[in-house]
Design a protein around this motif. Structure first.
Motif: not given
Length: 238
Positions: A209-220
């Motif tokens: 699955p493509a990791m797009r800008r929403w993936a930044y939220a996975l960090y917090p």
């Protein structure tokens, strides 16, 4: 690299997995060995950054990329502090932000870019103790960018930078005394850039699955999830 590089997405997912495994050491059970795969996370995130920079070439500084790092660096500090209440450094995103400025400025030989690089390096040196992975962590994206199109064995050089960014004195001292986790942690730091570079070159047919800008939220978000897991384990052990 292609416009949507499956190998690059795979590298990002594996870096995220390595980070979560590393942080599982703090949820309430003994799993020191997870420190070893955890050493792959930061260099692979830096390599993903270097790969993106190499792909877009020496155009203008990607301000949107920088803006997302700054935004989620600020957002992530609260859940990071909740999960690591005695943490001595900021979360990892400020280090990546400064690393982006240094690496990008190397690609863009303008006075403005050089000024940004000098400023980022001065901040990194002055606040090295407050930055996760310190001054050498800021240099790692540039070190990876310099070797990303060279033969794979050149990646040993950023491997040395990665060791320096991972408290090499403590690691080396513990490894010298025979601590297996420290020894394998050193090996993981040295080999992480090589393994990541080989993955980028050999795994192009894989399309996760493509990791797009929403993936930044996975960090917090992962800090909050692991915080809940730790509380559940703590309650269960009482």
């Amino acid at each position: 690299m292609s416009r949507r590089d499956g190998a690059l997405d795979l590298l990002k997912w594996l870096a995220l997995l390595a980070m979560v495994l590393d942080h599982l050491r703090y949820v309430g059970f003994s799993a020191d060995w997870l420190y070893v795969p955890g050493r792959l996370a930061f260099p692979w995130f830096c390599l993903a950054m270097a790969a993106n920079l190499a792909r877009i070439g020496a155009s203008a500084l990607p301000w949107r990329y920088l803006g997302w790092l700054l935004l989620f660096g600020a957002v992530s500090e609260v859940p990071y502090r909740l999960f690591f209440p005695e943490g001595a450094t900021l979360n990892v995103l400020p280090t990546l932000t400064l690393g982006l400025l240094v690496a990008r400025s190397w690609q863009t030989p303008t006075l403005e870019a050089r000024g940004l690089a000098v400023g980022a390096l001065l901040l990194s040196a002055w606040f090295s103790a407050q930055l996760m992975f310190g001054f050498f962590g800021v240099l790692l994206p540039l070190a990876l960018l310099l070797v990303i199109r060279r033969p794979w064995y050149f990646a040993v050089l950023p491997g040395v930078v990665c060791v320096a960014a991972n408290q090499w004195r403590a690691l080396y001292g513990a490894a010298w005394l025979g601590n297996a986790v420290a020894l394998w942690g050193l090996v993981a730091c040295l080999l992480a850039p090589v393994l990541g570079l080989l993955l980028l070159r050999q795994a192009g047919r894989i399309h996760p699955p493509a990791m797009r800008r929403w993936a930044y939220a996975l960090y917090p978000a992962h800090f909050l999830v692991l915080l809940v897991v730790r509380q559940v384990i703590t309650q269960a052990m009482r």
